[in-house]
Design a protein around this motif. Structure first.
Motif, short mmCIF file in Angstrom:
data_model
loop_
_atom_site.label_atom_id
_atom_site.label_comp_id
_atom_site.label_asym_id
_atom_site.label_seq_id
_atom_site.Cartn_x
_atom_site.Cartn_y
_atom_site.Cartn_z
N SER A 157 -3.47 -3.23 -3.81
CA SER A 157 -3.46 -1.92 -3.70
C SER A 157 -4.41 -1.02 -4.45
O SER A 157 -5.07 -0.18 -3.90
CB SER A 157 -2.08 -1.67 -4.07
OG SER A 157 -1.35 -2.27 -3.08
N ALA A 158 -4.59 -1.61 -5.83
CA ALA A 158 -5.48 -1.05 -6.55
C ALA A 158 -7.04 -0.98 -6.10
O ALA A 158 -7.89 -0.14 -6.40
CB ALA A 158 -5.41 -1.35 -8.10
N LEU A 188 0.90 -1.24 0.09
CA LEU A 188 -0.03 -0.15 0.01
C LEU A 188 0.80 1.30 0.08
O LEU A 188 0.77 2.50 -0.75
CB LEU A 188 -1.00 -0.03 1.29
CG LEU A 188 -1.98 -1.10 1.19
CD1 LEU A 188 -2.79 -0.86 2.36
CD2 LEU A 188 -2.98 -0.63 0.04
N ARG A 189 2.03 1.15 0.85
CA ARG A 189 2.76 2.54 0.84
C ARG A 189 3.42 2.60 -0.56
O ARG A 189 3.74 3.87 -0.93
CB ARG A 189 3.89 2.24 2.02
CG ARG A 189 3.10 2.47 3.42
CD ARG A 189 4.36 2.33 4.42
NE ARG A 189 3.69 2.25 5.79
CZ ARG A 189 3.63 0.80 6.44
NH1 ARG A 189 4.43 0.15 6.18
NH2 ARG A 189 3.05 1.03 7.87
N ASN A 190 4.02 1.55 -1.02
CA ASN A 190 4.46 1.64 -2.36
C ASN A 190 3.57 2.15 -3.42
O ASN A 190 4.11 2.93 -4.42
CB ASN A 190 5.25 0.25 -2.65
CG ASN A 190 6.46 0.09 -2.01
OD1 ASN A 190 7.00 0.92 -1.60
ND2 ASN A 190 6.67 -1.32 -1.80
N PHE A 191 2.36 1.64 -3.45
CA PHE A 191 1.47 2.05 -4.36
C PHE A 191 1.12 3.47 -4.24
O PHE A 191 1.01 4.09 -5.43
CB PHE A 191 0.19 1.30 -4.14
CG PHE A 191 -1.04 1.48 -5.18
CD1 PHE A 191 -0.99 0.83 -6.45
CD2 PHE A 191 -1.83 2.22 -5.06
CE1 PHE A 191 -1.93 0.98 -7.20
CE2 PHE A 191 -2.85 2.52 -5.90
CZ PHE A 191 -3.22 1.78 -7.32
N ASP A 192 0.92 4.18 -3.04
CA ASP A 192 0.63 5.53 -2.83
C ASP A 192 1.10 6.04 -1.25
O ASP A 192 0.57 5.39 -0.39
CB ASP A 192 -0.97 5.60 -3.03
CG ASP A 192 -1.49 7.01 -2.89
OD1 ASP A 192 -0.49 7.89 -2.55
OD2 ASP A 192 -2.49 7.44 -3.09
N PRO A 193 2.09 6.91 -1.24
CA PRO A 193 2.64 7.56 -0.22
C PRO A 193 1.45 7.96 0.53
O PRO A 193 1.79 8.28 1.77
CB PRO A 193 3.56 8.49 -0.61
CG PRO A 193 3.96 8.05 -2.12
CD PRO A 193 2.89 7.42 -2.78
N GLY A 194 0.38 8.17 0.22
CA GLY A 194 -0.78 8.67 0.85
C GLY A 194 -1.73 7.89 1.70
O GLY A 194 -2.22 8.20 2.61
N SER A 206 -2.47 -10.43 -6.47
CA SER A 206 -1.24 -9.64 -6.24
C SER A 206 -1.07 -8.32 -5.37
O SER A 206 -2.18 -7.88 -5.34
CB SER A 206 -0.65 -9.15 -7.94
OG SER A 206 -1.67 -8.02 -8.28
N ALA A 207 -0.24 -8.05 -5.07
CA ALA A 207 -0.12 -6.77 -4.34
C ALA A 207 -0.46 -5.48 -5.04
O ALA A 207 -0.99 -4.78 -4.37
CB ALA A 207 1.48 -6.63 -3.81
N PHE A 259 -13.97 -7.64 -0.60
CA PHE A 259 -13.26 -8.69 -0.05
C PHE A 259 -12.11 -8.96 -1.06
O PHE A 259 -12.43 -8.72 -2.29
CB PHE A 259 -14.06 -9.98 0.09
CG PHE A 259 -14.38 -10.67 -1.18
CD1 PHE A 259 -13.94 -11.64 -1.56
CD2 PHE A 259 -15.53 -10.26 -1.88
CE1 PHE A 259 -14.18 -12.32 -2.78
CE2 PHE A 259 -16.15 -10.78 -2.98
CZ PHE A 259 -15.44 -12.05 -3.60
N LEU A 260 -11.28 -9.61 -0.86
CA LEU A 260 -9.90 -10.02 -1.57
C LEU A 260 -9.55 -11.56 -1.17
O LEU A 260 -9.68 -11.96 -0.07
CB LEU A 260 -8.89 -9.07 -1.41
CG LEU A 260 -9.01 -7.78 -1.86
CD1 LEU A 260 -7.95 -6.88 -1.15
CD2 LEU A 260 -9.06 -7.56 -3.30
#
Length: 127
Positions: free
Chosen positions: A121-122, A21-27, A116-117, A110-111
């Motif tokens: 994240s998306a 999540l942090r890598n996908f979006d620093p927000g 994939s990571a 749900f996931l």
């Protein structure tokens, strides 16, 4: 800044989700719950926007226990989105219950644990 609380049985899995999540979006401000008993308090303290919880067949990660946490969190943070993660390969009946919870409007998404990571994240990003 979107505040996400992650509550997983496996700490390595929780670390991987937080990093993704942090890598996908620093927000994303990601906090990891130390135990299910502390998840509600962490959500309230951080004013969580999203709660991601793993569901298994073992206490305290059973779906019934997760739904109690969901109810508690929603009572304090009504806008918090709830996402459940389940292993669809080894827990087929449980995966059906989680899918039913989504259909019934009890959770926001749900996931499956095999996604994939980037996909995880998306999906979280769309909530």
């Amino acid at each position: 800044m979107r505040r996400v609380v992650v509550d997983m049985q496996n700490a390595l899995f929780a670390d991987a989700i937080a990093a993704a999540l942090r890598n996908f979006d620093p927000g994303f401000d990601v906090q990891q719950s130390e135990s299910p008993d502390k998840t509600t308090d962490l959500c309230v303290f951080t004013e969580a926007n999203i709660l991601i919880m793993e569901v298994t067949v073992y206490t305290p990660w059973k779906i019934e226990e997760r739904m109690k946490i969901r109810d508690e969190v929603k009572s304090y943070c009504p806008d918090c989105k709830i996402v459940l993660v389940v292993d669809e390969n080894t827990e087929k009946k449980l995966a059906d219950k989680v899918r039913r919870a989504k259909k019934d409007g009890l959770i926001d998404n749900f996931l499956y644990g095999s996604v994939s990571a980037t996909y995880l994240s998306a999906v979280v990003d769309t909530l």
